[in-house]
Design an enzyme around this catalytic site. Sequence first.
Site, PDB file in Angstrom:
ATOM      1  N   LYS A 226       0.741  -1.242   0.035  1.00  0.00           N
ATOM      2  CA  LYS A 226       0.088   0.032   0.013  1.00  0.00           C
ATOM      3  C   LYS A 226       0.788   1.338   0.012  1.00  0.00           C
ATOM      4  O   LYS A 226       0.788   2.281  -0.744  1.00  0.00           O
ATOM      5  CB  LYS A 226      -0.921   0.040   1.043  1.00  0.00           C
ATOM      6  CG  LYS A 226      -1.903   1.255   1.394  1.00  0.00           C
ATOM      7  CD  LYS A 226      -2.815   1.106   2.631  1.00  0.00           C
ATOM      8  CE  LYS A 226      -3.322   2.380   2.864  1.00  0.00           C
ATOM      9  NZ  LYS A 226      -4.044   2.379   4.075  1.00  0.00           N
ATOM     10  N   GLU A 232      10.835  -4.778   3.767  1.00  0.00           N
ATOM     11  CA  GLU A 232      10.611  -5.975   3.459  1.00  0.00           C
ATOM     12  C   GLU A 232      10.362  -6.326   2.181  1.00  0.00           C
ATOM     13  O   GLU A 232      11.109  -6.722   1.360  1.00  0.00           O
ATOM     14  CB  GLU A 232       9.976  -6.831   4.251  1.00  0.00           C
ATOM     15  CG  GLU A 232      10.159  -7.227   5.857  1.00  0.00           C
ATOM     16  CD  GLU A 232       9.691  -6.081   6.547  1.00  0.00           C
ATOM     17  OE1 GLU A 232       9.378  -5.038   6.210  1.00  0.00           O
ATOM     18  OE2 GLU A 232       9.652  -6.311   8.064  1.00  0.00           O
ATOM     19  N   GLY A 286      -4.409  -1.585   5.707  1.00  0.00           N
ATOM     20  CA  GLY A 286      -3.571  -2.895   5.148  1.00  0.00           C
ATOM     21  C   GLY A 286      -4.320  -4.340   5.508  1.00  0.00           C
ATOM     22  O   GLY A 286      -4.367  -5.045   4.709  1.00  0.00           O
ATOM     23  N   ARG A 287      -4.743  -4.479   6.868  1.00  0.00           N
ATOM     24  CA  ARG A 287      -5.030  -5.673   7.222  1.00  0.00           C
ATOM     25  C   ARG A 287      -6.673  -6.072   6.642  1.00  0.00           C
ATOM     26  O   ARG A 287      -7.034  -7.009   7.013  1.00  0.00           O
ATOM     27  CB  ARG A 287      -4.999  -5.941   8.635  1.00  0.00           C
ATOM     28  CG  ARG A 287      -5.330  -4.899   9.637  1.00  0.00           C
ATOM     29  CD  ARG A 287      -5.098  -4.904  11.131  1.00  0.00           C
ATOM     30  NE  ARG A 287      -5.241  -3.685  11.924  1.00  0.00           N
ATOM     31  CZ  ARG A 287      -4.682  -2.495  11.964  1.00  0.00           C
ATOM     32  NH1 ARG A 287      -3.414  -2.623  11.328  1.00  0.00           N
ATOM     33  NH2 ARG A 287      -5.185  -1.528  12.654  1.00  0.00           N
ATOM     34  N   GLU A 372      -2.909  -6.591  15.698  1.00  0.00           N
ATOM     35  CA  GLU A 372      -2.714  -5.154  15.262  1.00  0.00           C
ATOM     36  C   GLU A 372      -3.848  -4.163  15.201  1.00  0.00           C
ATOM     37  O   GLU A 372      -3.515  -3.153  15.467  1.00  0.00           O
ATOM     38  CB  GLU A 372      -2.211  -5.502  13.872  1.00  0.00           C
ATOM     39  CG  GLU A 372      -1.384  -4.122  13.232  1.00  0.00           C
ATOM     40  CD  GLU A 372      -0.727  -4.294  12.041  1.00  0.00           C
ATOM     41  OE1 GLU A 372       0.550  -5.032  12.026  1.00  0.00           O
ATOM     42  OE2 GLU A 372      -1.443  -4.142  10.819  1.00  0.00           O
ATOM     43  N   HIS A 403      -3.286 -33.899  18.466  1.00  0.00           N
ATOM     44  CA  HIS A 403      -2.060 -34.594  18.689  1.00  0.00           C
ATOM     45  C   HIS A 403      -0.834 -33.562  18.955  1.00  0.00           C
ATOM     46  O   HIS A 403       0.289 -34.100  19.192  1.00  0.00           O
ATOM     47  CB  HIS A 403      -2.019 -35.389  17.462  1.00  0.00           C
ATOM     48  CG  HIS A 403      -2.852 -36.192  17.245  1.00  0.00           C
ATOM     49  ND1 HIS A 403      -3.160 -37.520  17.870  1.00  0.00           N
ATOM     50  CD2 HIS A 403      -4.074 -36.296  16.092  1.00  0.00           C
ATOM     51  CE1 HIS A 403      -4.323 -38.008  17.335  1.00  0.00           C
ATOM     52  NE2 HIS A 403      -4.712 -37.232  16.315  1.00  0.00           N
ATOM     53  N   LYS A 531       9.784   0.035  12.840  1.00  0.00           N
ATOM     54  CA  LYS A 531      10.271   0.104  11.505  1.00  0.00           C
ATOM     55  C   LYS A 531      11.416   1.357  11.722  1.00  0.00           C
ATOM     56  O   LYS A 531      12.454   1.146  11.135  1.00  0.00           O
ATOM     57  CB  LYS A 531       9.276   0.540  10.765  1.00  0.00           C
ATOM     58  CG  LYS A 531       8.072  -0.610  10.286  1.00  0.00           C
ATOM     59  CD  LYS A 531       7.498  -0.015   9.248  1.00  0.00           C
ATOM     60  CE  LYS A 531       6.143  -1.058   8.901  1.00  0.00           C
ATOM     61  NZ  LYS A 531       4.946  -0.375   8.129  1.00  0.00           N
TER      62      LYS A 531
END
Length: 570
Positions: A226, A232, A286-287, A372, A403, A531
């Site tokens: 965005k 990254e 963003g999310r 977030e 398990h 960041k």
Amino acid sequence: MSNGTGNFTKSKIMQNTKLPHWPDDKKTLWRELQAYYETTQLDINALLSKDILRTEKLSVDTGTLFLDFSKNQVDDRALKLLIDLAGACDLKEKITQMFDGDPVNNTEKRAALHTTLRCPHNADFKSEGANQQQAQVQETLKKMTSFCNAIHSGQHRGYTGKTITDIVNLGVGGSDLGPKMACHALRVFQQPGITTHFVSNIDDTDLGHTLAHINPEKTLFIVASKSFTTQETMRNANSARAWFLASAEQKDICSHFIAVSSNIDRAVTFGIEEDNVFPLWNWVGGRYSLWSSIGLSIALAIGMDNFKELLAGGHEMDAHFSNTPFAQNGPVIMGLLGIVYSNMLNVPTQAIIPYDENLTFFPDYLQQLEMESNGKGVNKNGTPITYQTGQILWGSIGTNSQHSFHQLFHQGKHTCNIDFLLPLSSHYNLGNQHKYLVSNCLAQAQALLKGKPEDEIKQELISQGLDETEACNLAPHKVVPGNKPSTLICYEKMTPRVLGNLIALYEHKVYVQSVIWDINPFDQWGVEYGKQLCDSIEPYLKSDCNTSPKGVDPSTAQIISRYHRLKRKS
Ligand code: F6P
């Protein structure tokens, strides 16, 4: 918090919580709820057997999803208080404000209009601004459609004339988790001849491993960011471009690199043609962005018709959320139950256990969505808050989880509320496997609820041939306390529409809770701080850096000098 016996002991600290700037009716209801949970041990088994209408009252059928909340720590009185609390928080008005595009993200002065992204093309909004946004959405959907068609038909080809077979989405956080989760969930709808890859981590193992298995002539990279500044993604995109240019030429970039971003200038500066940039807007968080062109990797993987079905599923849940009375409203009940576990019973974690292999990445996706969004320490006015805003979310798919960690659910001293997700049929028909999957999911929820008392176990052991002493010694180890809460969410089988419903259900649950807690769920300043610090540390890791790091703590400084010592040796 649960003491592991299925009974909950409430923390006094919670009772003494200061409730800043809340209206009196909200404060009163909150205190009443605290007092009620402090003094009442709710036995879910007893509530279920006493009240024959409980399952009906505590189930919600949205048409696509069936939500059974009846195995939760709530009774009529508590539910009434919770719904009154939602009313005292003006939840109804706050829902309308979000849908209408009011700046509900107050610290960034932005709307949060992910719901507009999934509105039908002929939706009519009250304001001119909203109608313009809707037009931008429809235009972008058209652009996505023609691009997907061009890739799928083979009209858009790579620089040597080969068809595109591999899509690599370069993005992180909301530009990765949603599309990756959805592509996996909808694998059965995968377009033939297309493989989708997701690279998110700055660790070059992620990109390196992907590049080792693809051919530049047949690969399309989507730089999904965005902001187009996330390090990254930018560094992965730079490395991917260098790898591509090792066998192709600059002019070939336009057939192999596209971008999804609200920062068109930066994408163009990176070298992507303006026509190859798919827009998104600052009113999409963003999310919450998988519904936008950030979902291009999903559309390429499953086809545009299926992507539109996903949007329709999200819209279906939006309609349910905005039009259904609170007592029958799935996201509202879910959000309110979260308030009980977070704030009244002090249960620190919630688990998401899909009995659906397709939802392998759903817990990862929900971690960003919930934590977030609501991991906040001040209210909307900036006043520090003293109550918890949410639980730590984790989980994994059943039956594998049985398990692994279910033992702790059944007999450990921790309690966590669990959401089980269960498809009632399968896309495949392999023997009795699906029946056994369903039985397992139902059995786990039942074991958690019913438990198994010592007397019953002793009798069982004696009838199996153990003598009285042996039975008495072994029985305590086999006791399962029960009265552990869970919600069951079922659907027919995983489809784009079901997934759209599910995602929107959790998005709205998060919003409901943010309204009760009076926090902004649409910003993430803590992440931004991390960041910033990263950017200030990196220069000290350069090989020619001789200055000792400024503004870092001694512990960090010692690791930086150790890093340099090791680099000098190698
Ligand atoms: O993790 C922080 C964050 O800002 C998320 O909110 C966002 O989804 C992610 O980074 C990626 O951001 P972008 O799409 O701008 O690269």
